[in-house]
Write a protein that holds these residues in place. Structure first.
Motif, PDB file in Angstrom:
ATOM      1  N   THR A   1       0.833  -1.197   0.000  1.00 35.26           N
ATOM      2  CA  THR A   1       0.000   0.000   0.000  1.00 35.26           C
ATOM      3  C   THR A   1       0.870   1.250   0.000  1.00 35.26           C
ATOM      4  O   THR A   1       2.056   1.197   0.343  1.00 35.26           O
TER       5      THR A   1
ATOM      6  N   ALA B   1      -0.448   7.087   2.858  1.00 37.83           N
ATOM      7  CA  ALA B   1      -1.512   6.926   3.858  1.00 37.83           C
ATOM      8  C   ALA B   1      -1.093   7.509   5.203  1.00 37.83           C
ATOM      9  O   ALA B   1      -1.945   7.934   5.992  1.00 37.83           O
TER      10      ALA B   1
ATOM     11  N   TRP C   1      -2.439  11.274   4.831  1.00 40.26           N
ATOM     12  CA  TRP C   1      -3.871  11.561   4.872  1.00 40.26           C
ATOM     13  C   TRP C   1      -4.577  10.907   6.072  1.00 40.26           C
ATOM     14  O   TRP C   1      -5.640  11.359   6.483  1.00 40.26           O
ATOM     15  N   ASP C   2      -4.002   9.837   6.616  1.00 40.74           N
ATOM     16  CA  ASP C   2      -4.627   9.166   7.758  1.00 40.74           C
ATOM     17  C   ASP C   2      -3.728   9.234   8.987  1.00 40.74           C
ATOM     18  O   ASP C   2      -3.731   8.321   9.816  1.00 40.74           O
ATOM     19  N   LYS C   3      -2.983  10.324   9.078  1.00 36.22           N
ATOM     20  CA  LYS C   3      -1.987  10.462  10.145  1.00 36.22           C
ATOM     21  C   LYS C   3      -2.586  10.301  11.544  1.00 36.22           C
ATOM     22  O   LYS C   3      -1.995   9.650  12.410  1.00 36.22           O
ATOM     23  N   LEU C   4      -3.757  10.858  11.782  1.00 33.26           N
ATOM     24  CA  LEU C   4      -4.351  10.818  13.117  1.00 33.26           C
ATOM     25  C   LEU C   4      -4.621   9.392  13.586  1.00 33.26           C
ATOM     26  O   LEU C   4      -4.563   9.106  14.784  1.00 33.26           O
ATOM     27  N   ASN C   5      -4.926   8.494  12.646  1.00 33.76           N
ATOM     28  CA  ASN C   5      -5.209   7.103  13.011  1.00 33.76           C
ATOM     29  C   ASN C   5      -3.967   6.212  13.006  1.00 33.76           C
ATOM     30  O   ASN C   5      -3.910   5.218  13.734  1.00 33.76           O
ATOM     31  N   LEU C   6      -2.987   6.552  12.171  1.00 33.48           N
ATOM     32  CA  LEU C   6      -1.852   5.643  11.974  1.00 33.48           C
ATOM     33  C   LEU C   6      -0.585   6.049  12.722  1.00 33.48           C
ATOM     34  O   LEU C   6       0.257   5.198  13.030  1.00 33.48           O
ATOM     35  N   ASP C   7      -0.447   7.333  13.012  1.00 34.47           N
ATOM     36  CA  ASP C   7       0.784   7.816  13.637  1.00 34.47           C
ATOM     37  C   ASP C   7       1.029   7.120  14.981  1.00 34.47           C
ATOM     38  O   ASP C   7       0.118   6.953  15.795  1.00 34.47           O
TER      39      ASP C   7
ATOM     40  N   HIS D   1      -5.374   3.239  -7.199  1.00 32.13           N
ATOM     41  CA  HIS D   1      -5.168   4.346  -6.255  1.00 32.13           C
ATOM     42  C   HIS D   1      -5.490   5.667  -6.933  1.00 32.13           C
ATOM     43  O   HIS D   1      -6.037   6.574  -6.313  1.00 32.13           O
TER      44      HIS D   1
END
Length: 215
Positions: free
Chosen positions: A43, A47, A50-56, A127
């Motif tokens: 992937t 990501a 754009w999805d930093k809040l969930n993945l960081d 993508h």
């Protein structure tokens, strides 16, 4: 929750948890007519933006090219005679994009993968919301279905059985034959549009309650 309920493997050769555990297999293996096939998943590292809040601080997404160099080599070593890569990543950076910006060069690198990662027979790209029916880069078949399931891509690989290698015999003096191998001899891709087909009553029945609740 998704992993627990999935009836199919989730693959991520370039994703790892911060605690060092993998959590997802890089590849899945299956046999078709005696041919061992590996499907390797990756992937886009973008990501993490754009999805930093969930993945960081939970996950790390490594570079696709270097991760596939390792994963494809491992798949071949595990006996795969056909290797297909499924990638949530596009062919190339968008036209005019500043390649010096962090992440731009690694978000959509699949053309680079085809040119620099040996051992891949076909790549399913997705993508960038484009559609590619049948393109070959450096001998690698590239297909991309359109976004939101408005089309599907069909990749057809023709294979040929090679004569098993002959080695030295043991105490009997007879020649020993190794396992048969296969080679891909032809590749082609096609796009099938989702529109214009009769609805499946089985799918309508399965979705009826959720559809009614959503309405």
């Amino acid at each position: 929750r998704t992993l627990a309920s999935a009836t199919f493997p989730l693959l991520a050769a370039n994703v790892r948890r911060i605690d060092g555990k993998r959590g997802w297999a890089p590849a899945a293996f299956f046999d078709r007519g005696g041919v061992r096939v590996a499907v390797v998943g990756v992937t886009t590292p973008w990501a993490m933006v754009w999805d930093k809040l969930n993945l960081d601080k939970k996950l790390a997404i490594d570079d696709i090219v270097t991760s596939l160099q390792r994963a494809v080599k491992d798949a071949r070593a595990a006996g795969a005679q056909v290797v297909v890569v499924v990638a949530h990543a596009g062919f190339d950076p968008p036209a005019g994009a500043d390649a010096t910006l962090p992440g731009v060069a690694t978000e959509n690198p699949m053309s680079t993968v085809a040119n620099e990662v040996p051992g891949i027979d076909a790549i399913v790209v997705g993508h960038t919301h484009g559609q590619v029916a049948d393109t070959t880069i450096n001998g690698v078949l590239m297909v991309q279905p359109r976004n939101w399931a408005t089309s599907v891509a069909v990749a057809t690989l023709s294979v040929q059985r090679n004569p098993p290698p002959v080695g030295r015999g043991g105490s009997t003096g007879r020649a020993a034959r190794g396992p048969a191998t296969w080679s891909v001899t032809a590749k082609r891709g096609a796009i099938v549009r989702a529109a214009g087909h009769a609805e499946s009553q089985a799918i309508l029945d399965i979705a009826a309650a959720a559809h009614a609740a959503a309405r």
